[in-house]
Structures are given as structure tokens and as C-alpha cells.
Design an enzyme around this catalytic site. Sequence first.
Site, PDB file in Angstrom:
ATOM      1  N   SER A  13      58.530  61.322  38.466  1.00  0.00           N
ATOM      2  CA  SER A  13      58.460  62.769  38.683  1.00  0.00           C
ATOM      3  C   SER A  13      59.621  63.447  37.973  1.00  0.00           C
ATOM      4  CB  SER A  13      58.495  63.093  40.175  1.00  0.00           C
ATOM      5  OG  SER A  13      59.800  62.874  40.705  1.00  0.00           O
ATOM      6  N   ASP A  84      64.688  59.676  51.011  1.00  0.00           N
ATOM      7  CA  ASP A  84      63.572  58.752  50.854  1.00  0.00           C
ATOM      8  C   ASP A  84      63.928  57.321  51.219  1.00  0.00           C
ATOM      9  OD1 ASP A  84      61.847  60.746  49.945  1.00  0.00           O
ATOM     10  OD2 ASP A  84      62.457  60.479  47.857  1.00  0.00           O
ATOM     11  N   THR A 127      54.226  71.737  54.642  1.00  0.00           N
ATOM     12  CA  THR A 127      55.307  70.752  54.596  1.00  0.00           C
ATOM     13  C   THR A 127      54.787  69.454  55.199  1.00  0.00           C
ATOM     14  OG1 THR A 127      57.560  70.186  55.287  1.00  0.00           O
ATOM     15  CG2 THR A 127      56.252  71.459  56.837  1.00  0.00           C
ATOM     16  N   LEU A 130      58.456  65.854  59.160  1.00  0.00           N
ATOM     17  CA  LEU A 130      58.412  66.007  60.614  1.00  0.00           C
ATOM     18  C   LEU A 130      59.553  66.886  61.100  1.00  0.00           C
ATOM     19  CD1 LEU A 130      57.532  62.342  61.685  1.00  0.00           C
ATOM     20  CD2 LEU A 130      55.998  64.309  61.543  1.00  0.00           C
ATOM     21  N   ARG A 149      51.716  67.328  50.267  1.00  0.00           N
ATOM     22  CA  ARG A 149      52.273  66.175  49.577  1.00  0.00           C
ATOM     23  C   ARG A 149      52.343  66.444  48.077  1.00  0.00           C
ATOM     24  NH1 ARG A 149      51.427  61.201  51.120  1.00  0.00           N
ATOM     25  NH2 ARG A 149      52.867  60.805  49.395  1.00  0.00           N
ATOM     26  N   ASN A 151      54.960  66.003  44.212  1.00  0.00           N
ATOM     27  CA  ASN A 151      56.293  66.356  43.731  1.00  0.00           C
ATOM     28  C   ASN A 151      56.477  67.874  43.752  1.00  0.00           C
ATOM     29  OD1 ASN A 151      55.185  67.428  41.246  1.00  0.00           O
ATOM     30  ND2 ASN A 151      54.992  65.326  40.520  1.00  0.00           N
ATOM     31  N   ARG A 155      53.570  70.731  44.400  1.00  0.00           N
ATOM     32  CA  ARG A 155      53.580  71.561  45.611  1.00  0.00           C
ATOM     33  C   ARG A 155      53.575  73.045  45.266  1.00  0.00           C
ATOM     34  NH1 ARG A 155      57.185  68.333  50.155  1.00  0.00           N
ATOM     35  NH2 ARG A 155      56.626  66.234  49.477  1.00  0.00           N
TER      36      ARG A 155
END
Length: 297
Positions: A13, A84, A127, A130, A149, A151, A155
Site C-alpha cells: 500500500s 498492526d 471505521t 473497535l 476496510r 488502505n 477508504r
Amino acid sequence: MKNDTIVIGTRSSKLALWQADYVADCLRKRYPELRVEKKLMTTKGDKILDAPLAKIGGKGLFTKELEQDMIAGGIDIAVHSLKDMPTEVPEGLVISAITERFDPGDAVVSPKYRTLENLPQGAKVGTSSLRRKAQLLHARPDLQISDLRGNVNTRLEKLEREHFDAIILAVAGLKRLGFADRITLIPGDAAEVLKTLDGPYDFIFMDAAKGQYIHFLPEVLRVLDKNGVLITDNVLQDGDVIESRFAVERRNRTIHKRMREYLFELTHNEGLLTSVVPLGDGIAITMKSHEKREETT
């Protein structure tokens, strides 16, 4: 590492490549004789875009393939966003370095609405985090939170294609990819957020803790365009600002003192032109004064 060459593993990405290039540049500056190469890889998380991360494996989805290739000797290091990374790394691997932290904030990106408060009842917000979902619903329980979801570029494309009222993205990613102008709201402490802004801005409206105006002013002026306008709200404090500090209640004297200091700076700084207008609780309209600056040079 072989023959003074180090191979960096990275996802493909644009943001991942920016981060890998940043690390590569840091290595070259520190070790000029070192040759740095990149190896682009695709992870399971990059392939599965139609399901929430929590349902298909969580954070490890973006790191597993790179970790396996590193253990096998295909790459020397892998560059990830720290968010990540799983809580535990595989045996034989370590987190060897963490770069200097950039802006940690989240940004509201919307084609129409400027703040969370402006979003209509039941607005659709995108988004997959969580944490962000919990924070959004705490502030606005009426919002419809939909999984988003992909990159950063993907989005942003989905924002309008899939009719979101707003989406939430990391400020750091937007700025690194040149999308700072898409940010409509940066939540956070103004004293910290101001330091991360580049500007210039044509119009700034300041309505914050009144005792902090004088502390915010240097950074506000730094990012204000040479032809920009600064509007400061509530500068008269119900008329108290013109009174002696001894005529003001003791608990309000610190704010009273700082507001007078702020107004003195606005009206006596030779680089500024300011008018105080008795509208509501008073507003100060300030512009940078080119004529006064030229006279003093």
C-alpha cells in the site's frame, strides 16, 4: 544481511511504502555505505476486505506473511504500523526499533459535515476499529457505524461511493500521503494538535479555555496565512476584562489576567491589526499587518 545489503519487507500500500522508505532513508543516513532494498508483499489482511478484522483473525493478518519470510531469510527486517502488530511476536523475532511518534490523533473526514456534532441523527460513519467504534458511540449513540476496510486511498474512495456521511482515519496516514486537506476535525488537546499543523490557514476561529488563549497564540499565528483572519470568541468576559483585577472575583482573577495579556498582545503587536467588537460576549478580529511590518524593517 548479505554483502552490505539489507532487505526491508513491506506491504505494497502507499502508506506502507511511505513508511518503508522512511526507515530506508534513516538507515542510509546512519550507514551511508549500506545498500537498502525493498521487497513488496501481500498479506491475508490485504486480500480479505469484505469482513471485519475481528472476525477473520485480528491484527496478525497484516504481519504473518512478512514474519514467515523473515524467519526463512527472505527479508532482513519488516516495517509495520505499530497498531498492526500483535501483542506477541513469533519466537526468534523481536521489535528492534520504534520510530519517533508522529501525530497520534484520529480525523473525521467528510464531504459535507465539519464536526461530529454536525452529523445528522443516525449518520453513517465508517471505521473497522473497535476502539474508534466505542469512542464514537460514547459521544454519539445514535450513529450508524459501518465497517470500512482497505488502505487509505481505498477508504477515501469508498467515502462517497458507498455514501458514508463521514469516515474516521489516522491523522498521520492522511498527512503522510498528502491528504491533510481532507481532514475536517482533529480531536485532541489544542496545545498538542496545534504543534502538528503545517498551515497556512485562511481563517481560524478560536473558542477554547479563555485562560489558554495567550498560550495558543504563537502557534495560531504560525499557521495563519499572511492574509488570514483570526476570530477570537468571548474576549470581554461579561465586561470583567475592563475592570481592575481587584474588582473581579478571586476565582476568576487568573483568567482575567491572562485575557488582558492576550488582548494587549493582539492590540500592541506591531505585526497585527485587531478590532474588538462588542458582539455577544465580545469577539476580537485580527489580521496580520503587512504595512506595520514594512515600517519597522
